[in-house]
Design a protein around this motif. Structure first.
Motif, short mmCIF file in Angstrom:
data_model
loop_
_atom_site.label_atom_id
_atom_site.label_comp_id
_atom_site.label_asym_id
_atom_site.label_seq_id
_atom_site.Cartn_x
_atom_site.Cartn_y
_atom_site.Cartn_z
N UNK A 63 -41.21 0.26 57.68
CA UNK A 63 -41.09 0.00 59.11
C UNK A 63 -42.43 0.47 59.72
N UNK A 64 -43.46 0.06 60.27
CA UNK A 64 -44.71 0.45 60.74
C UNK A 64 -44.72 -0.45 62.15
N UNK A 65 -44.33 0.05 63.41
CA UNK A 65 -44.04 -0.65 64.51
C UNK A 65 -44.55 0.33 65.57
N UNK A 66 -44.87 -0.49 66.72
CA UNK A 66 -45.24 0.49 67.87
C UNK A 66 -45.89 -0.26 69.03
N UNK A 67 -46.33 0.00 69.92
CA UNK A 67 -46.96 -0.57 71.15
C UNK A 67 -48.36 -0.97 70.59
N UNK A 68 -48.62 -2.03 71.32
CA UNK A 68 -50.18 -2.56 71.10
C UNK A 68 -51.38 -1.55 71.58
N UNK A 112 -54.66 -12.97 67.43
CA UNK A 112 -54.07 -12.74 65.81
C UNK A 112 -52.67 -12.65 65.94
N UNK A 113 -52.02 -12.43 64.81
CA UNK A 113 -50.46 -12.26 64.55
C UNK A 113 -50.37 -10.65 65.11
N UNK A 114 -49.25 -10.64 65.99
CA UNK A 114 -48.77 -9.49 66.50
C UNK A 114 -47.39 -8.88 65.88
N UNK A 115 -46.73 -9.72 65.01
CA UNK A 115 -45.64 -9.03 64.47
C UNK A 115 -45.48 -9.81 63.07
N UNK A 116 -45.12 -9.17 62.17
CA UNK A 116 -44.98 -9.82 60.67
C UNK A 116 -43.81 -9.15 59.88
N UNK A 117 -43.30 -9.85 59.10
CA UNK A 117 -42.25 -9.33 58.21
C UNK A 117 -42.78 -10.06 56.53
N UNK A 118 -43.14 -9.04 55.79
CA UNK A 118 -43.97 -9.12 54.62
C UNK A 118 -43.15 -8.96 53.43
N UNK A 119 -42.83 -10.20 52.59
CA UNK A 119 -42.10 -9.57 51.30
C UNK A 119 -43.08 -9.88 49.91
N UNK A 120 -42.87 -8.68 49.51
CA UNK A 120 -43.88 -8.48 48.41
C UNK A 120 -42.85 -8.43 46.87
N UNK A 167 -39.73 -6.49 40.66
CA UNK A 167 -39.61 -5.22 41.63
C UNK A 167 -39.93 -5.78 43.04
N UNK A 168 -39.30 -5.10 44.18
CA UNK A 168 -39.26 -5.82 45.55
C UNK A 168 -39.91 -4.77 46.51
N UNK A 169 -40.76 -5.30 47.35
CA UNK A 169 -41.34 -4.42 48.70
C UNK A 169 -41.22 -5.30 49.99
N UNK A 170 -41.11 -4.49 50.94
CA UNK A 170 -40.82 -5.22 52.20
C UNK A 170 -41.27 -4.45 53.40
N UNK A 171 -42.52 -5.10 53.91
CA UNK A 171 -43.14 -4.51 55.22
C UNK A 171 -42.71 -5.20 56.51
N UNK A 172 -42.09 -4.07 57.30
CA UNK A 172 -41.96 -4.79 58.90
C UNK A 172 -42.92 -4.06 59.67
N UNK A 173 -43.68 -4.96 60.48
CA UNK A 173 -44.83 -4.42 61.29
C UNK A 173 -45.08 -5.03 62.52
N UNK A 205 -41.55 4.48 58.96
CA UNK A 205 -40.72 4.91 57.97
C UNK A 205 -40.82 4.20 56.81
N UNK A 206 -40.17 4.75 55.58
CA UNK A 206 -40.14 4.16 54.33
C UNK A 206 -38.90 4.47 53.84
N UNK A 207 -38.41 3.37 53.13
CA UNK A 207 -36.99 3.78 52.10
C UNK A 207 -37.24 3.20 50.93
N UNK A 208 -37.01 4.06 49.77
CA UNK A 208 -37.23 3.72 48.51
C UNK A 208 -35.97 3.77 47.72
#
Length: 316
Positions: free
Chosen positions: A154-159, A202-210, A216-222, A232-235
């Motif tokens: 999760x990498x989120x915050x104000x613009x 441009x895009x200002x929010x995204x959920x990216x499935x890898x 193997x799985x990766x997920x980026x919320x930004x 934050x990161x969870x492994x």
């Protein structure tokens, strides 16, 4: 023991990130900050006076009038390729801020030029030098968590209004794309993203499935919408789970019987990054993240943008 060779450095781009490069180089031993360049002449003159170096409004003049060994490039992403090519042509080792370029074609041209000129090309993925990330990588590689099956961030915050030329995926999402690949030690081969634009062109929010290595799985919320900053990161492994906080530089490990907090010596990641770059320039060793690693992160980020626009999964 003799003194280390003095490395002569410069910086192109003196915005927020560029100024940090200037500050750190000015504080480093065995490094001499020769010059800084930015089209904003008043800004570059003010910084040059503060850090006792030479100002240039044209990077080509800096390359021509100074004998540089290494350069940091913190200009806007769309300008990375021409400036990097100019630096390599001048025989200078290059650290270019992430993302490596604005297109895969330009990234390839930069990598090929570095090989042709026999110069280093390093990409500034700063989280690679976060002590918490390095500790997590060490633990994952040791097998303590067992086989890792998913890494989510999760990498989120104000613009930040200074970000105008790219969206949230290329600006901050690319950090976690690179870190997920780094933690697994493998490339990403499939991307599916859901994103949108509400406050930005441009895009200002995204959920990216890898997907990595097909199993193997990766997920980026930004996003740029959350009013407070979270990094934050969870492994998740078959023997336990790790929780990492990029900002606090902390890592906790949980298994069936214990919760353990890693002992981490906190440090400024950018200082560690620039020290690594300088050491590679001095010793001739290959820097990491390399141009190829930076290109892979860019490929995945661009594929994520394509995925959300076309509403389909993209193969890398």
């Amino acid at each position: 023991m003799g003194e280390k060779e003095l490395i002569r450095v410069g910086v192109v781009g003196t915005g927020y990130m560029g100024e940090n490069h200037v500050r750190i180089y000015s504080e480093m031993e065995d490094v001499r900050l020769i010059g800084i360049s930015d089209p904003n002449s008043s800004r570059v003159k003010e910084l040059a006076a503060r850090y006792e170096t030479l100002p240039f409004s044209d990077h080509k003049k800096m390359f021509g009038k100074t004998n540089l060994d290494a350069i940091s490039i913190a200009a806007p992403t769309t300008l990375h390729c021409p400036i990097v090519l100019d630096a390599l042509e001048a025989g200078v080792d290059v650290l270019v801020e992430k993302p490596i370029a604005d297109s895969v074609e330009n990234a390839t041209a930069m990598i090929e030029s570095a090989e042709e000129m026999d110069r280093h090309l390093m990409v500034g993925h700063i989280e690679r030098f976060n002590p918490a990330v390095l500790k997590l990588k060490e633990v994952v590689d040791s097998g303590v968590l067992g086989k890792i099956v998913s890494v989510s961030t999760r990498r989120v915050g104000p613009y930040n209004p200074r970000i105008r030329d790219v969206g949230v995926i290329l600006d901050i999402g690319v950090h976690d794309i690179d870190i997920i690949s780094f933690i697994y030690g493998m490339k990403i081969n499939q991307v599916y993203a859901i994103a949108g634009s509400d406050i930005h062109s441009f895009e200002d929010h995204a959920t990216i499935h890898l997907r990595l290595n097909h199993s193997y799985s990766g997920l980026v919320e930004t996003n740029w919408l959350t009013p407070h900053k979270i990094r934050k990161l969870t492994a998740v492994g078959v023997k336990g789970v790790a929780y990492l906080d990029y900002l606090d530089q902390s890592v906790e490990f949980h298994d069936n019987g214990w919760v353990q907090t890693a002992r981490i010596e906190k440090a400024e990641p950018l200082q560690k990054e620039l020290s690594h770059f300088i050491c590679c320039s001095r010793d001739g060793t290959c820097p990491s993240p390399s141009g190829e690693e930076g290109k892979h992160a860019l490929e995945v980020a661009l594929a994520a943008i394509q995925s959300y626009r076309e509403e389909k999964m993209i193969e890398i």
